[in-house]
Motif scaffolding. Sequence first.
Motif, PDB file in Angstrom:
ATOM      1  N   GLN A 202     -11.255  -5.210  35.910  1.00 14.57           N
ATOM      2  CA  GLN A 202     -10.389  -5.032  34.760  1.00 14.57           C
ATOM      3  C   GLN A 202      -9.514  -6.272  34.496  1.00 14.57           C
ATOM      4  OE1 GLN A 202     -10.762  -2.298  32.945  1.00 14.57           O
ATOM      5  NE2 GLN A 202      -9.252  -3.000  31.462  1.00 14.57           N
ATOM      6  N   TYR A 203      -9.054  -6.926  35.576  1.00 16.02           N
ATOM      7  CA  TYR A 203      -8.166  -8.066  35.349  1.00 16.02           C
ATOM      8  C   TYR A 203      -8.894  -9.208  34.642  1.00 16.02           C
ATOM      9  CZ  TYR A 203     -10.191 -10.517  39.350  1.00 16.02           C
ATOM     10  OH  TYR A 203     -11.059 -11.142  40.187  1.00 16.02           O
ATOM     11  N   LYS A 205     -11.114  -8.631  32.293  1.00 17.74           N
ATOM     12  CA  LYS A 205     -11.037  -8.218  30.886  1.00 17.74           C
ATOM     13  C   LYS A 205      -9.690  -8.638  30.308  1.00 17.74           C
ATOM     14  CE  LYS A 205     -14.434  -4.933  29.850  1.00 17.74           C
ATOM     15  NZ  LYS A 205     -15.163  -4.244  30.876  1.00 17.74           N
ATOM     16  N   GLY A 220      -9.815 -19.784  37.332  1.00 13.00           N
ATOM     17  CA  GLY A 220      -8.426 -19.375  37.509  1.00 13.00           C
ATOM     18  C   GLY A 220      -8.278 -17.950  38.017  1.00 13.00           C
ATOM     19  N   HIS A 221      -9.227 -17.094  37.676  1.00 11.79           N
ATOM     20  CA  HIS A 221      -9.056 -15.690  38.038  1.00 11.79           C
ATOM     21  C   HIS A 221     -10.120 -15.170  39.001  1.00 11.79           C
ATOM     22  CE1 HIS A 221      -5.658 -14.456  35.479  1.00 11.79           C
ATOM     23  NE2 HIS A 221      -6.030 -15.493  34.740  1.00 11.79           N
ATOM     24  N   ALA A 222     -11.383 -15.169  38.559  1.00 13.43           N
ATOM     25  CA  ALA A 222     -12.417 -14.510  39.354  1.00 13.43           C
ATOM     26  C   ALA A 222     -12.648 -15.198  40.701  1.00 13.43           C
ATOM     27  CB  ALA A 222     -13.710 -14.439  38.553  1.00 13.43           C
ATOM     28  N   ARG A 224     -10.839 -17.059  42.539  1.00 13.88           N
ATOM     29  CA  ARG A 224      -9.766 -16.881  43.516  1.00 13.88           C
ATOM     30  C   ARG A 224      -9.988 -15.641  44.348  1.00 13.88           C
ATOM     31  NH1 ARG A 224      -3.630 -18.252  42.006  1.00 13.88           N
ATOM     32  NH2 ARG A 224      -4.036 -19.986  40.604  1.00 13.88           N
ATOM     33  N   ASN A 225     -10.368 -14.580  43.663  1.00 16.95           N
ATOM     34  CA  ASN A 225     -10.592 -13.329  44.377  1.00 16.95           C
ATOM     35  C   ASN A 225     -11.851 -13.380  45.236  1.00 16.95           C
ATOM     36  OD1 ASN A 225      -8.598 -10.988  43.482  1.00 16.95           O
ATOM     37  ND2 ASN A 225      -8.887 -12.365  41.764  1.00 16.95           N
ATOM     38  N   ILE A 228     -11.615 -14.672  49.067  1.00 15.77           N
ATOM     39  CA  ILE A 228     -11.249 -13.849  50.226  1.00 15.77           C
ATOM     40  C   ILE A 228     -12.485 -13.456  51.049  1.00 15.77           C
ATOM     41  CG2 ILE A 228     -10.139 -11.707  50.971  1.00 15.77           C
ATOM     42  CD1 ILE A 228      -8.319 -12.006  48.486  1.00 15.77           C
ATOM     43  N   ILE A 299      -4.139 -17.432  50.576  1.00 15.76           N
ATOM     44  CA  ILE A 299      -4.858 -16.951  49.393  1.00 15.76           C
ATOM     45  C   ILE A 299      -4.333 -15.612  48.912  1.00 15.76           C
ATOM     46  CG2 ILE A 299      -7.109 -16.302  48.462  1.00 15.76           C
ATOM     47  CD1 ILE A 299      -8.415 -18.058  50.440  1.00 15.76           C
ATOM     48  N   ASP A 300      -4.095 -14.710  49.849  1.00 16.88           N
ATOM     49  CA  ASP A 300      -3.819 -13.326  49.468  1.00 16.88           C
ATOM     50  C   ASP A 300      -2.381 -12.914  49.768  1.00 16.88           C
ATOM     51  OD1 ASP A 300      -3.805 -10.682  48.879  1.00 16.88           O
ATOM     52  OD2 ASP A 300      -5.683 -10.235  49.910  1.00 16.88           O
ATOM     53  N   PRO A 301      -1.573 -12.779  48.717  1.00 11.72           N
ATOM     54  CA  PRO A 301      -0.160 -12.435  48.929  1.00 11.72           C
ATOM     55  C   PRO A 301       0.023 -11.018  49.473  1.00 11.72           C
ATOM     56  CG  PRO A 301      -0.717 -12.287  46.616  1.00 11.72           C
ATOM     57  CD  PRO A 301      -1.902 -12.887  47.309  1.00 11.72           C
ATOM     58  N   ARG A 302      -1.025 -10.204  49.388  1.00  9.90           N
ATOM     59  CA  ARG A 302      -0.875  -8.826  49.853  1.00  9.90           C
ATOM     60  C   ARG A 302      -0.877  -8.730  51.369  1.00  9.90           C
ATOM     61  NH1 ARG A 302      -5.693  -6.933  46.091  1.00  9.90           N
ATOM     62  NH2 ARG A 302      -6.364  -8.906  46.965  1.00  9.90           N
TER      63      ARG A 302
END
Lengths: 306, 344
Positions: A202-203, A205, A220-222, A224-225, A228, A299-302
């Motif tokens: 969704q992000y 989109k 910039g978006h895909a 990066r994810n 991981i 990479i992952d702030p979570r």
Amino acid sequence: MGRFILRRLGQGFLVVLGVSLVVFVAMRVFGDPAKVMLPLSATTEQRAEFEHLIGLDRPLPEQFVTFIGELATLDFGDSLWQRRPAMEVVFERLPNTLMLVGAGLGFAMIMALPLGALAALRPGGIIDRVTVIGGLVGLSTPQFWLGLLLIMLFAVQLRILPTSGIGGVSHLILPALTLALPSMARMVLLVRSQVIDELNQQYVKTARAKGLRFHQVLFGHALRNVMIPFITLAGWEVISALAGYTVVVESVFAWPGLGHTAIQAIQRNDLFLLQAIVFTVAIAIVLVNILLDVIYKFIDPRIKLA
Amino acid sequence: MSPAADRPLLEIERLEVEFDTRRGVVRGLRGVDLSIGRGETLAIVGESGSGKSVTAQAVMGLIDVPGRIVGGDVRWKGHSLLSRSRARQARDIRGKEIALVFQDPMTSLNPLIRVGQQISEVLRRHLGMTRADADLRVLDLLEAVGIPAPPRRAKQYPHELSGGMRQRVMIAMAIACEPELLIADEPTTALDVTIQAQVLELIAGLQETLGLSVLLITHDLGVVAGLCDRVAVMYAGQIVETGSAEDVFERPAHPYTQGLIRSTPRLDDHMERLVSIDGAPPSLLAPPPGCAFYERCPIAEARCATLPPLIPIPNRTAGSVACWRATTNAWDSASVPPGELRAV
Ligand SMILES: Nc1ncnc2c1ncn2[C@@H]1O[C@H](COP(=O)(O)OP(=O)(O)OP(=O)(O)O)[C@@H](O)[C@H]1O
Ligand SMILES: [Mg+2]
């Protein structure tokens, strides 16, 4: 961050200690170093003398303490085969292995990201199909066979690269490629499926609805994810290379690294050298794991540092 | 060159969208006609699967494999957003002049990027702002959508924000370039009831201050009543009724609209029984050639097997209905008993 690394180093130290306990038990409790290391013709007196020399006649707990003490000072005893400190041999061979792994897997990673992403842009398209088939072939090719194939092609037929041994960059190419290709195949397939997945999120989109250009959405978006799971696999490849693949590849190419040396140590019943290699590899794996955790954190702030 | 001033901002004409699926071609939109004027608030209501989101996505250029636009047009200020030759212009319009707020704020933000940066990205893309200018503007935007402590929030990641906060971030992102049309696809469905009202108030407030046109997609008729000028009712990939909010609620003309309203609980009269419409919408894999509501309609008759056109309702300024037998109350005058009765 600093505290986190310290803590992981502490945990890594415990892991190495655990490895040492296993090695100790395997060698001194279940194994019989004297029997392994001395020739069959050795007399009982010679055996007793040998056991006394390396302390095998002492009580086990005392032996363990001595053993740990020696580890702490990186004193693994002398290599029987090389007749010099085992650790000296290790330090001499380690850089070769690191060079091989660095070049091979570095190449694999650099190639896998764009190739996988390119394939993912048009799932089912021609680039995608070629990539997937190539990936499947790559990951089902036995490494020793791949090595021999490359030697036949580039060294024997075309005569443009040396068959084996160490020297300049030309010596590195074939073993690095042999190490790289299967890893690259796994990484390409992973990147491909992950990019396809992420582009359907969704992000993505949202990013597209913002009017972002395609490269901005992808990089910039895909991607990066995708980094991981990619880092997870890449780390696993590095660890597998250190713990196993290099043994095969270095043996095929007579590359004087730790893996090849380990095989030689086994063939020559050189237990002390083997021990030194096992510890070095264990420590390297622990360090790689810590490095991975640090990268994840970036990479992952979570991810909470714990 | 400028089109007539009274021309609608957005015109959707005979829009058809199909999805290739394993089970066949799903006809998501089957000729949708809609238009939104400047400053107007239009609601699209309809059951799940009726094509509301697909309509919004088609406007935003988000239909891609396995879906494709197979017919019709979407025009913005008179220019097609779908033509290949104007793809670049369309991309410049999307996110700037037309902005979209999605249903689920939990998954609509990139989990790895600070929310402030996700907003500033739009500003830099469309307004050519420098990073520093954009970062400053982000703080104003966060303030405008009612997020406290903007400097701190801007630096946070989506997982550090509540659902309501994230939806506010989505809205801030949407209004960043002061769009002329805001499309909100069920912007409150994923939120707590108390937060829902706040978010709707926010949208209504922004509409007033910014003079936005709003396309609000919802299946909550209660939301529509207070907020929207006009309503379009969708059923099985088609518009079956449009009209002013008052007309559609007080004098619905299509049996489906009437059924929908009957099945909506009303706060002011809690003794009423909830009535649901019997049956389910037709499969969009093989939609019937005639009226899609035929199977469930209490007053269906032979001619309903051919497709009724969407035609203006006599004596109304802006109302139309696609029904051969539009009456004031299909369900009570029906000889067939209405759908299953459920006590509330
Ligand atoms: N990616 C897709 N693949 C296949 N079919 C799709 C896809 N997206 C939408 N559809 C179909 O298009 C139709 C309309 O879907 P849409 O999402 O617009 O419904 P909706 O009115 O928004 O419903 P909801 O209220 O549940 O959001 C549905 O029948 C759905 O199955
Ligand atoms: Mg929807």
